[in-house]
Design a protein around this motif. Structure first.
Motif, short mmCIF file in Angstrom:
data_model
loop_
_atom_site.label_atom_id
_atom_site.label_comp_id
_atom_site.label_asym_id
_atom_site.label_seq_id
_atom_site.Cartn_x
_atom_site.Cartn_y
_atom_site.Cartn_z
N ARG A 32 0.83 -1.21 0.00
CA ARG A 32 0.00 0.00 0.00
C ARG A 32 0.86 1.26 0.00
N SER A 33 1.94 1.24 0.76
CA SER A 33 2.84 2.39 0.82
C SER A 33 3.49 2.64 -0.54
N ALA A 34 3.95 1.60 -1.18
CA ALA A 34 4.57 1.74 -2.51
C ALA A 34 3.56 2.26 -3.52
N GLU A 35 2.34 1.77 -3.45
CA GLU A 35 1.32 2.18 -4.41
C GLU A 35 0.83 3.61 -4.17
N ALA A 36 0.96 4.11 -2.95
CA ALA A 36 0.50 5.46 -2.63
C ALA A 36 1.60 6.51 -2.78
N ASN A 37 2.83 6.08 -2.97
CA ASN A 37 3.96 7.00 -2.98
C ASN A 37 4.28 7.47 -4.39
N SER A 38 4.38 8.77 -4.58
CA SER A 38 4.67 9.31 -5.91
C SER A 38 6.08 8.97 -6.38
N VAL A 39 6.97 8.64 -5.46
CA VAL A 39 8.34 8.28 -5.82
C VAL A 39 8.37 7.03 -6.72
N THR A 40 7.38 6.17 -6.56
CA THR A 40 7.36 4.93 -7.35
C THR A 40 6.56 5.07 -8.65
N ASN A 41 6.15 6.31 -9.00
CA ASN A 41 5.48 6.51 -10.30
C ASN A 41 6.38 5.99 -11.41
N GLY A 42 5.84 5.19 -12.28
CA GLY A 42 6.62 4.61 -13.36
C GLY A 42 7.31 3.32 -12.95
N GLY A 43 7.21 2.95 -11.68
CA GLY A 43 7.86 1.74 -11.18
C GLY A 43 7.08 0.48 -11.52
N GLY A 63 12.91 4.06 -10.12
CA GLY A 63 13.98 5.04 -10.04
C GLY A 63 15.06 4.94 -11.10
N TYR A 64 14.85 4.11 -12.12
CA TYR A 64 15.85 3.96 -13.17
C TYR A 64 15.71 5.08 -14.20
N ALA A 65 16.83 5.64 -14.61
CA ALA A 65 16.83 6.66 -15.66
C ALA A 65 16.60 5.96 -17.00
N ASP A 66 16.55 6.77 -18.05
CA ASP A 66 16.31 6.27 -19.40
C ASP A 66 17.16 5.04 -19.69
N PRO A 67 16.63 3.93 -20.11
CA PRO A 67 15.33 3.73 -20.71
C PRO A 67 14.20 3.46 -19.73
N GLY A 68 14.46 3.50 -18.44
CA GLY A 68 13.37 3.48 -17.48
C GLY A 68 13.17 2.18 -16.72
N ASP A 69 12.16 2.24 -15.85
CA ASP A 69 11.87 1.14 -14.94
C ASP A 69 11.39 -0.12 -15.66
N ALA A 71 12.16 -1.15 -18.67
CA ALA A 71 13.32 -1.79 -19.29
C ALA A 71 14.15 -2.53 -18.25
N ALA A 72 14.33 -1.94 -17.06
CA ALA A 72 15.07 -2.60 -15.99
C ALA A 72 14.35 -3.87 -15.54
N CYS A 73 13.05 -3.79 -15.40
CA CYS A 73 12.27 -4.95 -14.98
C CYS A 73 12.32 -6.05 -16.05
N GLU A 74 12.25 -5.66 -17.30
CA GLU A 74 12.31 -6.65 -18.39
C GLU A 74 13.67 -7.37 -18.40
N ARG A 75 14.75 -6.67 -18.04
CA ARG A 75 16.06 -7.32 -17.97
C ARG A 75 16.08 -8.35 -16.84
N VAL A 76 15.50 -7.99 -15.70
CA VAL A 76 15.40 -8.93 -14.58
C VAL A 76 14.56 -10.13 -14.99
N LYS A 77 13.47 -9.88 -15.67
CA LYS A 77 12.56 -10.95 -16.13
C LYS A 77 13.29 -11.90 -17.07
N ALA A 78 14.01 -11.36 -18.03
CA ALA A 78 14.74 -12.20 -18.99
C ALA A 78 15.77 -13.07 -18.27
N SER A 79 16.45 -12.50 -17.30
CA SER A 79 17.44 -13.26 -16.55
C SER A 79 16.77 -14.37 -15.72
N ALA A 80 15.64 -14.05 -15.09
CA ALA A 80 14.92 -15.03 -14.28
C ALA A 80 14.39 -16.17 -15.16
#
Length: 98
Positions: A32-43, A63-69, A71-80
């Motif tokens: 709930r905290s992550a979903e309510a926090n503007s810091v995680t927008n785009g996360g 919090g990842y810069a270009d190409p963004g969150d 893209a970072a998640c997709e890299r983790v997904k591919a590795s997993a």
């Protein structure tokens, strides 16, 4: 000496088991905290499809810069997926798109 080692190992195993117990209230507060926090927008939540047939949040990626969150998640997904073929993974937005 052997008894000391066995006792220490037993204590370590029991400690890890107790620490690993699932605290659903704390987990729900965190989500709930992550979903309510503007810091995680785009996360994104990195999730896996567990044995109970549910999507389980395993990592919060933000919090990842270009190409963004995503893209970072997709890299983790591919590795997993490479590491654990046959397990389903996905990247799910922290904030629902409106």
């Amino acid at each position: 000496m052997r008894e000391v080692i066995v006792t220490a190992l037993l204590w370590a195993v029991l400690s890890v088991s107790a620490a690993a117990e699932y605290d659903s209230e704390a987990y729900d507060r965190f989500v709930r905290s992550a979903e309510a926090n503007s810091v995680t927008n785009g996360g994104y939540w990195f999730e896996l499809y567990n044995a109970l047939g549910e999507w389980e949040k395993t990592m919060l990626i933000f919090g990842y810069a270009d190409p963004g969150d995503l893209a970072a998640c997709e890299r983790v997904k591919a590795s997993a997926e490479e590491d654990q073929p046959g397990v389903l993974f996905r990247c799910n937005p922290v904030h629902s798109v409106q």
